[in-house]
Design a protein around this motif. Structure first.
Motif, PDB file in Angstrom:
ATOM      1  N   UNK A  73       0.797  -1.017  -0.107  1.00 37.79           N
ATOM      2  CA  UNK A  73       0.076  -0.112   0.078  1.00 37.79           C
ATOM      3  C   UNK A  73       0.729   0.949   0.078  1.00 37.79           C
ATOM      4  N   UNK A  74       0.549   2.130  -1.007  1.00 35.61           N
ATOM      5  CA  UNK A  74       1.306   3.398  -0.947  1.00 35.61           C
ATOM      6  C   UNK A  74       0.262   4.749  -0.469  1.00 35.61           C
ATOM      7  N   UNK A  75       0.418   5.209   0.561  1.00 30.81           N
ATOM      8  CA  UNK A  75      -0.264   6.275   0.864  1.00 30.81           C
ATOM      9  C   UNK A  75       0.327   7.683   0.221  1.00 30.81           C
ATOM     10  N   UNK A  76      -0.635   8.257  -0.480  1.00 30.86           N
ATOM     11  CA  UNK A  76      -0.182   9.351  -1.177  1.00 30.86           C
ATOM     12  C   UNK A  76      -0.329  10.632  -0.363  1.00 30.86           C
ATOM     13  N   UNK A  77       0.805  11.496  -0.305  1.00 24.64           N
ATOM     14  CA  UNK A  77       0.822  12.644   0.862  1.00 24.64           C
ATOM     15  C   UNK A  77       0.417  13.868  -0.224  1.00 24.64           C
ATOM     16  N   UNK A  78       0.754  13.936  -1.384  1.00 21.36           N
ATOM     17  CA  UNK A  78       0.279  15.091  -2.072  1.00 21.36           C
ATOM     18  C   UNK A  78       0.384  14.715  -3.701  1.00 21.36           C
ATOM     19  N   UNK A  79      -0.249  15.553  -4.483  1.00 22.58           N
ATOM     20  CA  UNK A  79      -0.440  15.102  -5.790  1.00 22.58           C
ATOM     21  C   UNK A  79      -0.339  16.528  -6.531  1.00 22.58           C
ATOM     22  N   UNK A  80       0.322  16.412  -7.570  1.00 23.61           N
ATOM     23  CA  UNK A  80       0.346  17.384  -8.688  1.00 23.61           C
ATOM     24  C   UNK A  80      -0.128  16.878 -10.188  1.00 23.61           C
ATOM     25  N   UNK A  81      -0.764  17.760 -11.227  1.00 23.06           N
ATOM     26  CA  UNK A  81      -0.804  16.983 -12.284  1.00 23.06           C
ATOM     27  C   UNK A  81      -0.230  17.863 -13.495  1.00 23.06           C
ATOM     28  N   UNK A  82       0.194  17.431 -14.457  1.00 29.02           N
ATOM     29  CA  UNK A  82       0.868  18.015 -15.540  1.00 29.02           C
ATOM     30  C   UNK A  82      -0.137  18.079 -16.745  1.00 29.02           C
ATOM     31  N   UNK A  83      -0.019  19.358 -17.555  1.00 26.03           N
ATOM     32  CA  UNK A  83      -0.745  19.336 -18.885  1.00 26.03           C
ATOM     33  C   UNK A  83      -0.291  18.595 -20.159  1.00 26.03           C
ATOM     34  N   UNK A  84       0.759  18.157 -19.842  1.00 21.81           N
ATOM     35  CA  UNK A  84       1.731  17.246 -20.859  1.00 21.81           C
ATOM     36  C   UNK A  84       0.740  15.856 -21.188  1.00 21.81           C
ATOM     37  N   UNK A  85       0.863  15.522 -22.506  1.00 17.15           N
ATOM     38  CA  UNK A  85      -0.108  14.135 -22.920  1.00 17.15           C
ATOM     39  C   UNK A  85       1.132  12.969 -23.152  1.00 17.15           C
ATOM     40  N   UNK A  86       0.542  11.906 -22.984  1.00 23.09           N
ATOM     41  CA  UNK A  86       1.328  10.608 -23.532  1.00 23.09           C
ATOM     42  C   UNK A  86       0.499   9.887 -24.358  1.00 23.09           C
ATOM     43  N   UNK A  87       1.116   9.111 -25.253  1.00 29.27           N
ATOM     44  CA  UNK A  87       0.261   8.306 -25.961  1.00 29.27           C
ATOM     45  C   UNK A  87       0.349   7.023 -25.758  1.00 29.27           C
ATOM     46  N   UNK A  88       1.203   6.407 -25.328  1.00 28.27           N
ATOM     47  CA  UNK A  88       1.710   4.957 -25.344  1.00 28.27           C
ATOM     48  C   UNK A  88       1.304   4.348 -23.629  1.00 28.27           C
ATOM     49  N   UNK A  89       1.735   5.234 -22.902  1.00 25.25           N
ATOM     50  CA  UNK A  89       1.722   4.562 -21.351  1.00 25.25           C
ATOM     51  C   UNK A  89       0.319   4.262 -20.916  1.00 25.25           C
ATOM     52  N   UNK A  90       0.093   2.924 -20.625  1.00 27.41           N
ATOM     53  CA  UNK A  90      -1.125   2.598 -19.905  1.00 27.41           C
ATOM     54  C   UNK A  90      -1.350   3.344 -18.779  1.00 27.41           C
TER      55      UNK A  90
END
Length: 305
Positions: A244-261
């Motif tokens: 189990x991985x408890x997430x302390x903080x998140x931030x998101x990026x506007x970048x896109x990816x095509x192949x990573x599931x």
């Protein structure tokens, strides 16, 4: 004019309203709050915040386990004959005999702009769903789930980085003034009741631990909003390498990816990124991750599930 009130509330969210009613000169004839319960790491008996405030103010307090068929409580409230019963995050369903008792009814402070987000966790779900505004509503309680006619509403904007922890004290303080204003309007006879539009209603159900599990098929923005809304509990968590991985903080990026599931991870220069839905990425911060494991390049099987 001072009103004779019974106040029902339990957590810190209810404290500003009780204090505001006292400051406004209203008579608090009785305070109802949840029983002391064990909690924390040591499971010590914890006193509800409302009980602490009521004790300091010298108010009479009752902590019934049940209220629906509590004849002793019914007789006590009948003897008090309150002008209104004020309910703020009490944590109990108010029975019909209590609804019918006061001349002004049972008045609730609800942390949403009703009819949106009826239910136990309106602040959390408004943020989790990406709303840009929330607020408070005072309403007369009926036998439905937050379906009673409304008195007053006041809006509060939600900032893009605001969490539920940020908004709770703001809404609590703002709601206290709204309740005092509501009682003044009721006493003056100038406050109309506004029926709710049920066709515009939405629900805010009680949170569960499973609500905090990150679903990486969602977009990064959706995951980030849910993390903001579910602070401090259930937070956000996932599984990495079977743990189990408890997430302390998140931030998101506007970048896109095509192949990573969705769920595929990328560790780069001490930072951990995960692929999300619709070609988006989110950065994960966790105190349970060691620096050397974060920096390790992922293999083909490195994924968060």
């Amino acid at each position: 004019m001072a009103l004779r009130l019974v106040f029902c509330g339990t957590p810190q969210f209810a404290v500003p309203t009780l204090l505001a009613l006292i400051d406004a000169g209203h008579e608090i004839a009785l305070v109802l709050t949840q029983p002391d319960r064990p909690g924390g790491r040591g499971m010590q008996l914890l006193t509800p915040p409302i009980k602490q405030i009521a004790e300091a103010a010298g108010l009479e307090i009752l902590q019934p386990e049940k209220i629906k068929n509590n004849q002793e409580l019914r007789e006590r409230l009948t003897a008090i004959s309150p002008d209104a019963i004020i309910v703020v995050a009490y944590g109990r369903i108010i029975p019909k005999w209590m609804l019918d008792l006061p001349r002004f009814g049972n008045i609730n402070l609800h942390g949403s702009l009703l009819p949106s987000y009826r239910g136990a966790a309106p602040i959390q779900w408004a943020i989790a769903n990406g709303e840009t505004a929330t607020g408070n509503t005072t309403m007369r309680i009926d036998e439905g789930l937050d379906t009673g006619a409304m008195f007053l509403q006041r809006e509060l904007p939600i900032g893009p980085e605001d969490t539920a922890e940020d908004l709770y004290p703001q809404l609590a303080q703002m709601g206290a003034g709204l309740m005092v204003e509501t009682l003044a309007g009721l006493e003056a006879g100038t406050l109309p009741l506004i029926p709710q539009d049920d066709s515009r209603s939405s629900l805010a159900p009680i949170l569960t631990r499973e609500d905090g599990m990150v679903d990486f098929s969602r977009t990064a923005s959706e995951i980030y909003n849910r993390w903001r809304g579910f602070q401090p509990w259930p937070g956000a968590w996932t599984n990495l390498d079977g743990k189990k991985l408890a997430v302390a903080k998140l931030s998101h990026s506007p970048a896109k990816h095509e192949n990573a599931p969705p769920g595929e991870v990328l560790a780069h220069q001490g930072r951990l990124w995960a692929a999300c839905g619709q070609g988006t990425w989110i950065e994960i911060w966790s105190s349970s991750l060691r620096a050397k494991s974060v920096c390790r390049p992922p293999t083909s099987s490195a994924a968060i599930r």
